[in-house]
Design an enzyme around this catalytic site. Structure first.
Site, mmCIF file in Angstrom:
data_model
loop_
_atom_site.group_PDB
_atom_site.id
_atom_site.type_symbol
_atom_site.label_atom_id
_atom_site.label_comp_id
_atom_site.label_asym_id
_atom_site.label_seq_id
_atom_site.Cartn_x
_atom_site.Cartn_y
_atom_site.Cartn_z
ATOM 1 C CB ILE A 6 -12.074 -1.213 -3.700
ATOM 2 C CG1 ILE A 6 -11.535 0.165 -3.319
ATOM 3 C CG2 ILE A 6 -11.688 -1.564 -5.142
ATOM 4 C CD1 ILE A 6 -9.995 0.274 -3.364
ATOM 5 C CG ASN A 78 -12.370 -3.316 -10.129
ATOM 6 O OD1 ASN A 78 -11.911 -2.979 -11.223
ATOM 7 N ND2 ASN A 78 -12.024 -4.461 -9.543
ATOM 8 C CE1 TYR A 145 -17.204 -6.851 -19.240
ATOM 9 C CE2 TYR A 145 -16.729 -5.846 -21.360
ATOM 10 C CZ TYR A 145 -16.491 -5.939 -19.995
ATOM 11 O OH TYR A 145 -15.547 -5.132 -19.398
ATOM 12 C CE LYS A 149 -18.188 -4.046 -17.207
ATOM 13 N NZ LYS A 149 -17.847 -3.768 -15.807
ATOM 14 C CB THR A 182 -6.471 -7.852 -15.925
ATOM 15 O OG1 THR A 182 -7.552 -7.820 -16.870
ATOM 16 C CG2 THR A 182 -6.149 -6.446 -15.462
HETATM 17 N N1 LIG Z 1 -9.313 -5.930 -18.573
HETATM 18 C C1 LIG Z 1 -9.823 -5.120 -19.497
HETATM 19 O O1 LIG Z 1 -9.282 -4.967 -20.613
HETATM 20 C C2 LIG Z 1 -11.060 -4.326 -19.195
HETATM 21 C C3 LIG Z 1 -11.535 -3.458 -20.193
HETATM 22 C C4 LIG Z 1 -12.685 -2.703 -19.929
HETATM 23 C C5 LIG Z 1 -13.308 -2.809 -18.706
HETATM 24 N N2 LIG Z 1 -12.824 -3.670 -17.759
HETATM 25 C C6 LIG Z 1 -13.533 -3.737 -16.489
HETATM 26 O O2 LIG Z 1 -12.609 -3.484 -15.439
HETATM 27 C C7 LIG Z 1 -13.029 -4.155 -14.246
HETATM 28 C C8 LIG Z 1 -11.864 -4.948 -13.685
HETATM 29 O O3 LIG Z 1 -11.502 -5.935 -14.653
HETATM 30 P P1 LIG Z 1 -10.134 -6.756 -14.583
HETATM 31 O O4 LIG Z 1 -9.589 -6.715 -15.952
HETATM 32 O O5 LIG Z 1 -9.331 -6.293 -13.427
HETATM 33 O O6 LIG Z 1 -10.727 -8.218 -14.342
HETATM 34 P P2 LIG Z 1 -10.091 -9.510 -13.617
HETATM 35 O O7 LIG Z 1 -8.616 -9.400 -13.546
HETATM 36 O O8 LIG Z 1 -10.695 -10.666 -14.331
HETATM 37 O O9 LIG Z 1 -10.668 -9.407 -12.132
HETATM 38 C C9 LIG Z 1 -12.054 -9.475 -11.935
HETATM 39 C C10 LIG Z 1 -12.387 -9.242 -10.484
HETATM 40 O O10 LIG Z 1 -13.817 -9.411 -10.345
HETATM 41 C C11 LIG Z 1 -14.068 -10.373 -9.332
HETATM 42 N N3 LIG Z 1 -15.249 -11.200 -9.538
HETATM 43 C C12 LIG Z 1 -15.532 -11.961 -10.629
HETATM 44 N N4 LIG Z 1 -16.638 -12.697 -10.393
HETATM 45 C C13 LIG Z 1 -17.058 -12.394 -9.125
HETATM 46 C C14 LIG Z 1 -18.121 -12.837 -8.307
HETATM 47 N N5 LIG Z 1 -18.980 -13.782 -8.714
HETATM 48 N N6 LIG Z 1 -18.254 -12.312 -7.070
HETATM 49 C C15 LIG Z 1 -17.380 -11.385 -6.620
HETATM 50 N N7 LIG Z 1 -16.326 -10.941 -7.339
HETATM 51 C C16 LIG Z 1 -16.172 -11.436 -8.581
HETATM 52 C C17 LIG Z 1 -12.839 -11.276 -9.381
HETATM 53 O O11 LIG Z 1 -12.766 -12.037 -8.174
HETATM 54 P P3 LIG Z 1 -12.174 -13.551 -8.126
HETATM 55 O O12 LIG Z 1 -10.685 -13.394 -8.025
HETATM 56 O O13 LIG Z 1 -12.788 -14.146 -6.927
HETATM 57 O O14 LIG Z 1 -12.601 -14.217 -9.403
HETATM 58 C C18 LIG Z 1 -11.726 -10.264 -9.566
HETATM 59 O O15 LIG Z 1 -11.368 -9.666 -8.338
HETATM 60 C C19 LIG Z 1 -14.229 -5.003 -14.655
HETATM 61 O O16 LIG Z 1 -15.422 -4.338 -14.303
HETATM 62 C C20 LIG Z 1 -14.099 -5.097 -16.167
HETATM 63 O O17 LIG Z 1 -15.339 -5.323 -16.801
HETATM 64 C C21 LIG Z 1 -11.723 -4.418 -17.973
#
Ligand SMILES: NC(=O)c1ccc[n+]([C@@H]2O[C@H](COP(=O)([O-])OP(=O)(O)OC[C@H]3O[C@@H](n4cnc5c(N)ncnc54)[C@H](OP(=O)(O)O)[C@@H]3O)[C@@H](O)[C@H]2O)c1
Length: 242
Positions: A6, A78, A145, A149, A182
């Site tokens: 993951i 993810n 973005y 995607k 998040t």
């Molecule tokens: N939240 C939403 O509404 C939503 C909607 C549609 C899709 N998504 C997708 O769902 C997935 C999870 O999103 P989330 O909402 O859980 O986001 P989040 O809370 O912002 O967490 C993002 C994760 O990605 C990691 N990450 C970011 N930049 C990185 C880098 N340079 N190298 C390695 N890891 C990195 C972060 O690590 P750090 O802690 O080190 O920054 C964190 O663990 C993503 O693919 C997002 O596009 C989210």
């Protein structure tokens, strides 16, 4: 026994997935430290912006398990970023590139590593990449973005075709998780209206409790990747389950 790789386990959906897969052997891949009450089989720390190190580390990550001791191996791509949130006219090259490194290149390199390490393994092998509805619908201010995607969806779709040739198939699909409560949404709500004209709609989602809880999304994602129908669709949406 099941192995689950993951990415992005430090926060958000990725962190919630650790609870969902607590009975499995989790290989956690994150940039930052991971705080969790659940056991992690292996831990790797990598910044996906450093694509050279990432490419080298992918081999080490997938070599860290003995596939013969597992009957199922999953990869969940993810980790993701929404930045830069700006109109196309205002995005610089580095910001575009950084988004693509995290949202497209890193998952693609993980897919590559997974295929090369496990193609001859006879157990069930599945890759699920967290995508977004933004891959299908243009949103002002989200050019990087939306396009990233859409690109990663296509990487997964091409991989599906290529996997038809394997003796022991690997199945790849993408997942649209809806709007999750998040840090990413917090970041989106903090955008300036001139960069993201639709910001008020996302602020309203929060005010009216329209966001999915990350545990709910993690639960659905687990249902998707463990489903008997996983092999039959290139993409899944949370709206098909809730
Ligand atoms: N939240 C939403 O509404 C939503 C909607 C549609 C899709 N998504 C997708 O769902 C997935 C999870 O999103 P989330 O909402 O859980 O986001 P989040 O809370 O912002 O967490 C993002 C994760 O990605 C990691 N990450 C970011 N930049 C990185 C880098 N340079 N190298 C390695 N890891 C990195 C972060 O690590 P750090 O802690 O080190 O920054 C964190 O663990 C993503 O693919 C997002 O596009 C989210």
């Amino acid at each position: 026994m099941r192995y689950v790789f993951i990415t992005g386990t430090s926060r958000g959906l990725g962190n919630a997935l650790l609870e969902m897969f607590q009975e499995d052997r989790i290989i956690s891949i994150s940039r930052s430290e991971v705080e969790t009450d659940y056991p992690l089989h292996k831990i790797f720390h990598i910044d996906f912006l450093d694509e050279g190190r990432l490419e080298q580390s992918v081999d080490e990550i997938f070599s860290s398990i003995d596939p013969e001791s597992g009957d199922e191996i999953f990869l969940i791509n993810n980790a993701g970023i929404v930045d830069p949130v700006k109109s196309v006219a205002n995005i610089d090259a580095e910001s575009f590139l950084n988004n693509y490194k995290v949202n497209v290149l890193a998952p693609a390199l993980f897919m590559k590593g997974f295929v090369n390490h496990f193609k001859d393994h006879q157990g069930a092998k599945r890759i699920l990449t967290v995508s977004s509805g933004a891959a299908l619908n243009p949103i002002e201010g989200w050019a990087a973005y939306c396009s990233s995607k859409a690109a990663v969806n296509m990487v997964s779709d091409v991989l599906r075709l290529e996997m038809d040739r394997l003796k022991y198939p690997i199945f790849s699909a993408t997942f649209r998780p809806g709007v999750i409560d998040t840090d990413m949404q917090e970041e989106i709500r903090a955008s300036e209206e001139e960069d993201f004209p639709d910001v008020a709609r996302f602020q309203k989602y929060k005010e009216t409790n329209k966001l999915y809880n990350k545990k709910t999304v993690a639960y659905v994602l687990k249902r998707v990747i463990t489903s008997d129908n996983f092999a039959f669709s290139e993409s899944f949406s949370i709206s098909d389950f809730l």
